[in-house]
Design an enzyme around this catalytic site. Structure first.
Site, PDB file in Angstrom:
ATOM      1  N   ASP A   1      61.402  11.951   2.259  1.00 10.47           N
ATOM      2  CA  ASP A   1      62.260  12.353   1.142  1.00 10.47           C
ATOM      3  C   ASP A   1      61.477  12.395  -0.166  1.00 10.47           C
ATOM      4  O   ASP A   1      61.768  13.201  -1.049  1.00 10.47           O
ATOM      5  CB  ASP A   1      63.435  11.394   1.038  1.00 10.47           C
ATOM      6  CG  ASP A   1      64.446  11.832  -0.005  1.00 10.47           C
ATOM      7  OD1 ASP A   1      64.494  13.033  -0.313  1.00 10.47           O
ATOM      8  OD2 ASP A   1      65.186  10.971  -0.516  1.00 10.47           O
TER       9      ASP A   1
ATOM     10  N   ASP B   1      58.809  15.690  -0.138  1.00 11.39           N
ATOM     11  CA  ASP B   1      59.251  17.057  -0.398  1.00 11.39           C
ATOM     12  C   ASP B   1      59.291  17.357  -1.899  1.00 11.39           C
ATOM     13  O   ASP B   1      59.012  18.482  -2.326  1.00 11.39           O
ATOM     14  CB  ASP B   1      60.603  17.337   0.256  1.00 11.39           C
ATOM     15  CG  ASP B   1      61.708  16.421  -0.258  1.00 11.39           C
ATOM     16  OD1 ASP B   1      61.437  15.561  -1.111  1.00 11.39           O
ATOM     17  OD2 ASP B   1      62.851  16.543   0.228  1.00 11.39           O
ATOM     18  N   GLY B   2      59.614  16.343  -2.709  1.00 11.37           N
ATOM     19  CA  GLY B   2      59.575  16.549  -4.151  1.00 11.37           C
ATOM     20  C   GLY B   2      58.171  16.767  -4.665  1.00 11.37           C
ATOM     21  O   GLY B   2      57.931  17.612  -5.548  1.00 11.37           O
TER      22      GLY B   2
ATOM     23  N   ARG C   1      56.703  20.314  -6.492  1.00 11.61           N
ATOM     24  CA  ARG C   1      55.969  20.400  -7.758  1.00 11.61           C
ATOM     25  C   ARG C   1      54.561  20.933  -7.553  1.00 11.61           C
ATOM     26  O   ARG C   1      54.057  21.701  -8.377  1.00 11.61           O
ATOM     27  CB  ARG C   1      55.931  19.019  -8.427  1.00 11.61           C
ATOM     28  CG  ARG C   1      57.300  18.533  -8.895  1.00 11.61           C
ATOM     29  CD  ARG C   1      57.186  17.238  -9.668  1.00 11.61           C
ATOM     30  NE  ARG C   1      56.773  16.126  -8.818  1.00 11.61           N
ATOM     31  CZ  ARG C   1      57.622  15.350  -8.142  1.00 11.61           C
ATOM     32  NH1 ARG C   1      58.923  15.594  -8.201  1.00 11.61           N
ATOM     33  NH2 ARG C   1      57.185  14.359  -7.404  1.00 11.61           N
TER      34      ARG C   1
ATOM     35  N   THR D   1      63.600  24.804  -5.587  1.00 10.06           N
ATOM     36  CA  THR D   1      64.671  25.769  -5.377  1.00 10.06           C
ATOM     37  C   THR D   1      66.023  25.075  -5.327  1.00 10.06           C
ATOM     38  O   THR D   1      66.110  23.873  -5.057  1.00 10.06           O
ATOM     39  CB  THR D   1      64.468  26.540  -4.050  1.00 10.06           C
ATOM     40  OG1 THR D   1      64.448  25.599  -2.964  1.00 10.06           O
ATOM     41  CG2 THR D   1      63.163  27.331  -4.072  1.00 10.06           C
TER      42      THR D   1
ATOM     43  N   ASP E   1      68.064  18.635   0.423  1.00  8.34           N
ATOM     44  CA  ASP E   1      67.618  17.254   0.276  1.00  8.34           C
ATOM     45  C   ASP E   1      68.810  16.306   0.141  1.00  8.34           C
ATOM     46  O   ASP E   1      68.875  15.267   0.805  1.00  8.34           O
ATOM     47  CB  ASP E   1      66.705  17.152  -0.949  1.00  8.34           C
ATOM     48  CG  ASP E   1      66.167  15.746  -1.154  1.00  8.34           C
ATOM     49  OD1 ASP E   1      65.444  15.256  -0.264  1.00  8.34           O
ATOM     50  OD2 ASP E   1      66.454  15.145  -2.195  1.00  8.34           O
TER      51      ASP E   1
ATOM     52  N   ASP F   1      70.091  13.501   2.930  1.00 11.21           N
ATOM     53  CA  ASP F   1      70.214  12.088   2.559  1.00 11.21           C
ATOM     54  C   ASP F   1      71.588  11.538   2.924  1.00 11.21           C
ATOM     55  O   ASP F   1      71.716  10.456   3.512  1.00 11.21           O
ATOM     56  CB  ASP F   1      69.984  11.914   1.058  1.00 11.21           C
ATOM     57  CG  ASP F   1      68.534  12.124   0.663  1.00 11.21           C
ATOM     58  OD1 ASP F   1      67.665  12.046   1.552  1.00 11.21           O
ATOM     59  OD2 ASP F   1      68.267  12.381  -0.525  1.00 11.21           O
TER      60      ASP F   1
END
Length: 299
Positions: free
Chosen positions: A86, A89-90, A94, A100, A107, A111
């Site tokens: 999790d 992916d952030g 970046r 998007t 995401d 969660d």
């Protein structure tokens, strides 16, 4: 219906959705306007790197659910990897400039679904506390849904749900804008439930069936008919007995449970704050709409 009433009726959907009205008709945001070939790129959003990581998280979560009734070690490992991704992916979004709307929704939905699946299992494994786990599921889903809806309807389609000002809520501002704080709260929240899940297979205090006097050979115990099957008696409490027979040591799960409990409680408090603040934000919009309506009637 006279002309003025018709205009007000046409403007109402726009006010309710937070969109401007033109000539008595709501104007959709740019993202909802009809597009032609020149208005969008030919990129495949679904194959962006952070979204691929999101799909991998779903696969790992499904695999953990497959092993959840009988194989706590495998389940915990796969579930933990899914949760740790999790944060990745952030970073990928970046790094590759691939942030998007679809990725943000994917995401959040992943969660919510993964946590819900684990809490559902805990509710079935510990029926006496099922109402507590059901309440936590409801709070998590309601809090995030109302917050997302309030952001879209009051803040606009282009505003992120993480853009919470200090004036609205300083604790939510710190929670959403500080990546270290966000990761810590989410990680320890999941860690608490994973540790509680492991205690169902290791601690006689949590699961009295693990006591020596209540072993598989006792009259009240339910043993699988065929231990070689992956899911013996999956619709009864006896499905867990094969894993419980190979008892795990409860020391580490207890340490993880006690250590993560305070942050888990704070996370639930933040969910309550988020629910209350989002509800009040929506109520502010309702009061503004009602005031405009009264002024138009009086004018």
């Amino acid at each position: 219906m006279n002309a003025e009433a018709a205009v007000r009726a046409a403007e109402k959907p726009a006010r309710m959705s937070g969109l401007p009205a033109q000539n008595g008709r709501p104007t959709a945001p740019q993202s909802q306007q009809p597009l032609n070939g020149e208005d969008e790129t030919d990129e495949n959003i679904f194959l962006f790197v952070p979204n691929l990581i999101g799909y991998l998280r779903i696969v790992l979560c499904l695999a953990s659910l497959y092993f959840m009734p009988l194989h706590p070690r495998r389940c915990s490992f796969l579930y933990s990897i899914s949760c740790l991704l999790d944060a990745l992916d952030g970073v990928a979004a970046r790094q590759y400039h691939q942030s998007t709307r679809f990725g943000a929704v994917l995401d959040m939905v992943t969660d919510r679904c993964t946590t819900t699946c684990l809490l559902v299992f805990l509710a079935t494994a510990k029926p006496a506390y099922s109402m507590v786990f059901q309440g936590l599921i409801s709070l998590d889903l309601a809090s995030h849904y109302i917050h997302m809806y309030a952001t879209l309807s009051m803040g606009g389609a282009d505003q992120s749900h993480k853009a919470v000002s200090k004036e609205r809520s300083w604790i939510m501002n710190k929670y959403y804008t500080n990546k270290a704080v966000l990761f810590t709260f989410c990680a320890f929240n999941e860690l608490f439930f994973i540790a509680l899940y492991l205690l169902c297979f290791s601690s006689p205090l949590i699961t009295p069936a693990l006591l020596p006097s209540a072993g598989l050979n006792s009259q009240n115990a339910t043993s699988p008919v065929n231990p070689s099957l992956l899911f013996p008696s999956p619709f009864s409490a006896g499905a867990m007995e094969m894993a419980r027979a190979n008892k795990m040591d409860s020391t580490v799960p207890w340490i993880l449970t006690v250590g993560s409990a305070p942050i888990m409680c704070l996370k639930q408090y933040i969910n309550i704050v988020q629910l209350v603040k989002a509800s009040r934000w929506l109520a502010e919009g309702d009061r503004r709409d009602r005031m405009r309506e009264r002024r138009k009637k009086s004018g």
